[in-house]
Design an enzyme around this catalytic site. Sequence first.
Site, PDB file in Angstrom:
ATOM      1  CE  LYS A 172      -3.467   2.844   0.825  1.00 36.65           C
ATOM      2  NZ  LYS A 172      -4.670   3.086   0.081  1.00 36.65           N
ATOM      3  CE  LYS A 240      -3.372   7.169   7.246  1.00 33.16           C
ATOM      4  NZ  LYS A 240      -4.183   5.972   7.366  1.00 33.16           N
TER       5      LYS A 240
END
Length: 298
Positions: A172, A240
Amino acid sequence: MKEAIGFIGLGIMGRGMAANLLKAGFPLTVWNRTAGRAAPLVDAGAAAGDSPAGVARHSDIIVTCVSDTPDVEAVVLGPAGVIEGARPGALVIDCSTISPATTRDIAARLRERGVHFLDAPVSGGSEGAAKGTLSIMVGGEAEQVERAKPVLAAMGKTITHVGGPGAGQMVKLVNQILVVVTMQGVAEALLFAQAGGLDLEQTLAAVGGGAAGSWMLNNRGPQVIQRDFRPGFTIDLQQKDLRLVLETADQLGIPLPSTAMVFQFYRALQQQGLGGDGNHALAKALERLAGVEIGGGQ
Ligand code: NAP
């Protein structure tokens, strides 16, 4: 018979994913920190859990989809967390995007109790979550991935087992490096084209199908030209994920200069109140450096 599923975290992503599990016919128990957000799913037929531990007590497989690393630690390992209610043999699937290193620690803590764990972060946004078309990158034991497949297939279209614990999170983050560094290239190219007096739409048409073409260029490029900065994925969430990339790169001892630079550009945009813009608003950081605005019906 279908395994009983618990779902923890009914935010933008989780609510669509949980609804698709219900539609696929899984017995479902849900919990959300802000209880009101669980109401639509309970109305649709899910049972309401009283805590993450309570959800785990009623479930064979527990899916979590919360914001950040400390939040997964809280709902899985914290007081009244999943670990307090999960039976030996249960499986926890974390679909949040969090730290790969902490993911491996969580997997180890659960393993001590005989509870299995998969990291299964997703991409595809709120639309993919609602439609059940997410891409899901899975890390963990092959046997548990097989067990999880019917559950993952109810939430996503492309399910890829990429390695052991933490590997899903690593892939990811690879995805996020590619997204932002590609977007940086798109923004620089459009700025250059603008400053050089080119027709931006013709320029995109000329280069989009060749070696320089990419999803970001072909989808976000036109939006930048039209100055449509509505988010598919916000700068705040992107930031983030870049923090997770840079922390992990630091642990690995490798430099990621382009990702680090984009992180700083996004930080500047956040400070200017643009954290809610889409990640393609990266172009605005370059525009401000150059004193040149891209597109806008030139
Ligand atoms: P969101 O809408 O902000 O929802 C966050 C969820 O986490 C809410 O249910 C929230 O509960 C819960 N939560 C946060 N901290 C918690 C804590 N300490 N204890 C218990 N519950 C907590 O976020 P989202 O967009 O659904 O994202 C969820 C995850 O998917 C994130 O890791 C994100 O990076 C990832 N993701 C998002 C997208 C996207 O396009 N949005 C795409 C791919 C991946 P409350 O309702 O009480 O606040």
